[in-house]
Design an enzyme around this catalytic site. Structure first.
Site, PDB file in Angstrom:
ATOM      1  N   HIS A  73      -8.603  -5.642  13.430  1.00 44.38           N
ATOM      2  CA  HIS A  73      -9.765  -6.531  13.498  1.00 44.38           C
ATOM      3  C   HIS A  73     -10.952  -5.722  14.039  1.00 44.38           C
ATOM      4  O   HIS A  73     -10.801  -4.993  15.031  1.00 44.38           O
ATOM      5  CB  HIS A  73      -9.473  -7.716  14.430  1.00 44.38           C
ATOM      6  CG  HIS A  73     -10.605  -8.676  14.505  1.00 44.38           C
ATOM      7  ND1 HIS A  73     -10.905  -9.547  13.475  1.00 44.38           N
ATOM      8  CD2 HIS A  73     -11.538  -8.889  15.459  1.00 44.38           C
ATOM      9  CE1 HIS A  73     -11.975 -10.254  13.811  1.00 44.38           C
ATOM     10  NE2 HIS A  73     -12.373  -9.885  15.007  1.00 44.38           N
ATOM     11  N   GLU A 123     -11.506   2.918  13.043  1.00 43.24           N
ATOM     12  CA  GLU A 123     -10.390   2.183  12.428  1.00 43.24           C
ATOM     13  C   GLU A 123      -9.464   3.144  11.685  1.00 43.24           C
ATOM     14  O   GLU A 123      -8.238   3.035  11.767  1.00 43.24           O
ATOM     15  CB  GLU A 123     -10.919   1.130  11.450  1.00 43.24           C
ATOM     16  CG  GLU A 123     -11.664  -0.003  12.123  1.00 43.24           C
ATOM     17  CD  GLU A 123     -12.054  -1.104  11.144  1.00 43.24           C
ATOM     18  OE1 GLU A 123     -11.232  -1.498  10.299  1.00 43.24           O
ATOM     19  OE2 GLU A 123     -13.206  -1.591  11.227  1.00 43.24           O
ATOM     20  N   ASN A 138      -8.766   1.435   5.030  1.00 38.46           N
ATOM     21  CA  ASN A 138      -7.727   1.524   6.073  1.00 38.46           C
ATOM     22  C   ASN A 138      -6.354   1.768   5.449  1.00 38.46           C
ATOM     23  O   ASN A 138      -5.558   2.550   5.981  1.00 38.46           O
ATOM     24  CB  ASN A 138      -7.699   0.244   6.917  1.00 38.46           C
ATOM     25  CG  ASN A 138      -8.767   0.253   7.990  1.00 38.46           C
ATOM     26  OD1 ASN A 138      -8.681   1.012   8.948  1.00 38.46           O
ATOM     27  ND2 ASN A 138      -9.789  -0.569   7.819  1.00 38.46           N
ATOM     28  N   LEU A 145      -5.458 -17.253  14.705  1.00 35.96           N
ATOM     29  CA  LEU A 145      -6.241 -16.206  14.043  1.00 35.96           C
ATOM     30  C   LEU A 145      -6.807 -15.190  15.040  1.00 35.96           C
ATOM     31  O   LEU A 145      -7.455 -15.565  16.017  1.00 35.96           O
ATOM     32  CB  LEU A 145      -7.394 -16.859  13.271  1.00 35.96           C
ATOM     33  CG  LEU A 145      -8.309 -15.909  12.483  1.00 35.96           C
ATOM     34  CD1 LEU A 145      -7.573 -15.340  11.285  1.00 35.96           C
ATOM     35  CD2 LEU A 145      -9.575 -16.617  12.052  1.00 35.96           C
TER      36      LEU A 145
HETATM   37  C1  GRF Z   1     -12.270  -3.439   8.107  1.00 35.92           C
HETATM   38  O1  GRF Z   1     -13.425  -3.365   8.885  1.00 35.92           O
HETATM   39  C2  GRF Z   1     -11.263  -4.318   8.771  1.00 35.92           C
HETATM   40  O2  GRF Z   1     -11.243  -4.196  10.151  1.00 35.92           O
HETATM   41  C3  GRF Z   1     -11.775  -5.674   8.389  1.00 35.92           C
HETATM   42  O3  GRF Z   1     -12.179  -5.532   7.052  1.00 35.92           O
HETATM   43  C4  GRF Z   1     -12.527  -4.192   6.808  1.00 35.92           C
HETATM   44  C5  GRF Z   1     -11.651  -3.715   5.696  1.00 35.92           C
HETATM   45  O4  GRF Z   1     -12.020  -2.470   5.200  1.00 35.92           O
HETATM   46  N1  GRF Z   1     -10.804  -6.677   8.621  1.00 35.92           N
HETATM   47  P1  GRF Z   1     -11.051  -1.705   4.206  1.00 35.92           P
HETATM   48  O5  GRF Z   1     -10.668  -2.662   3.083  1.00 35.92           O
HETATM   49  O6  GRF Z   1      -9.857  -1.212   4.972  1.00 35.92           O
HETATM   50  O7  GRF Z   1     -11.894  -0.581   3.652  1.00 35.92           O
END
Ligand code: GRF
Length: 197
Positions: free
Chosen positions: A116, A181, A17, A151
Site C-alpha cells: 500500500h 516499493e 511491483n 481494507l
Molecule cells: C503501487 O503504487 C501500489 O502500491 C498501489 O498501486 C500501484 C501499483 O503499481 N497499490 P504497479 O502496478 O505495481 O506498477
C-alpha cells in the site's frame, strides 16, 4: 525440493511491483534457495500493461475479467478457483484494485500480502500521495502488510519512508515512493520465504 512454493501475483495495472518481484526471484535464485517460483500472474483487467510485461519475463498469465460476474462473491469464488490451480504458498497483491470479500481473505489467511502506498496506518484507501501532501506530512512511504478482512489493515511486515519535498505533486511523490516499493516488496517476499519451513 519436497514442497515447491508457488507464488501467484495479482495485478490490475502496470505491474511494476510484479516485475520487481519476478526479477528478484530470477536474479537472486529463489528457486534454488527457497524452492520458490512465481507460478502465475493474474489480472482482473484484460488490458493491464503488466500482462505482456509478465510474459516477457517468462511468467504464465491469466485474465479473469470482473465485469463478467454478477456479484463480488461470484468473482472472488472464480478467482479462488483460478488461483488454487497453482496451489500457492503465497498470494501477492501488486496493484490489484479490487476490494476482496471476507471469504477470499479467510481462504488465504496467513499467505496473502499487499503493498500500500502510504505509511500505514495513515492514509488507507485511495489518493494516498495527495492526501499526505495536503495534510502537510514531511514523510510518506509504502507498507507491505498481511491482508485481513479490513481494507489496508493487517499486520505490517515492512515499511519504507521517503521525504515529502517542497513543491511535490502527487505524481512526483508517487514516483519517489514507487522506487522504494520496488525495493521493499521483493525484500518482504524474500523475508517471508525465509521464514517458511
Ligand atoms: C503501487 O503504487 C501500489 O502500491 C498501489 O498501486 C500501484 C501499483 O503499481 N497499490 P504497479 O502496478 O505495481 O506498477
Amino acid at each position: 525440493m519436497p514442497h515447491p512454493k508457488h507464488i501467484v501475483i495479482l495485478i490490475s495495472g502496470s505491474g511494476s511491483n510484479m516485475a520487481a518481484i519476478v526479477q528478484a526471484a530470477q536474479q537472486q535464485g529463489w528457486q534454488q534457495q527457497f524452492g520458490a517460483t512465481v507460478a502465475a500472474v493474474i489480472s482482473n483487467r484484460p488490458d493491464a500493461a503488466g500482462l505482456p510485461l509478465a510474459q516477457s519475463l517468462g511468467v504464465a498469465t491469466q485474465v479473469l475479467d470482473h465485469r463478467g460476474f454478477e456479484s463480488r462473491e461470484a468473482f472472488d469464488a472464480a478467482l479462488m478457483q483460478l488461483i488454487d490451480r497453482y496451489q500457492p504458498a503465497l498470494v501477492v497483491l501488486a496493484g490489484f484494485m479490487r476490494i476482496l470479500t471476507p471469504g477470499f481473505v479467510a481462504h488465504y489467511a496467513g499467505r496473502l500480502i499487499n503493498i500500500h502506498p502510504s505509511l500505514l496506518p495513515a492514509f488507507t484507501g485511495l489518493n494516498t500521495h495527495q492526501r499526505a501532501i495536503t495534510a502537510g506530512c514531511v514523510e510518506a512511504g509504502c507498507t507491505v502488510h498481511q491482508v485481513t478482512a479490513e481494507l489496508d489493515h493487517g499486520p505490517i511486515l515492512a515499511q519504507a519512508a521517503v521525504p515529502v519535498l517542497p513543491g511535490d505533486t502527487a505524481e512526483t511523490l508517487a514516483a519517489r515512493v514507487l522506487v522504494e516499493e520496488h525495493r521493499l516488496y521483493p525484500q518482504a517476499v524474500r523475508d517471508w520465504l525465509q521464514g517458511q519451513p
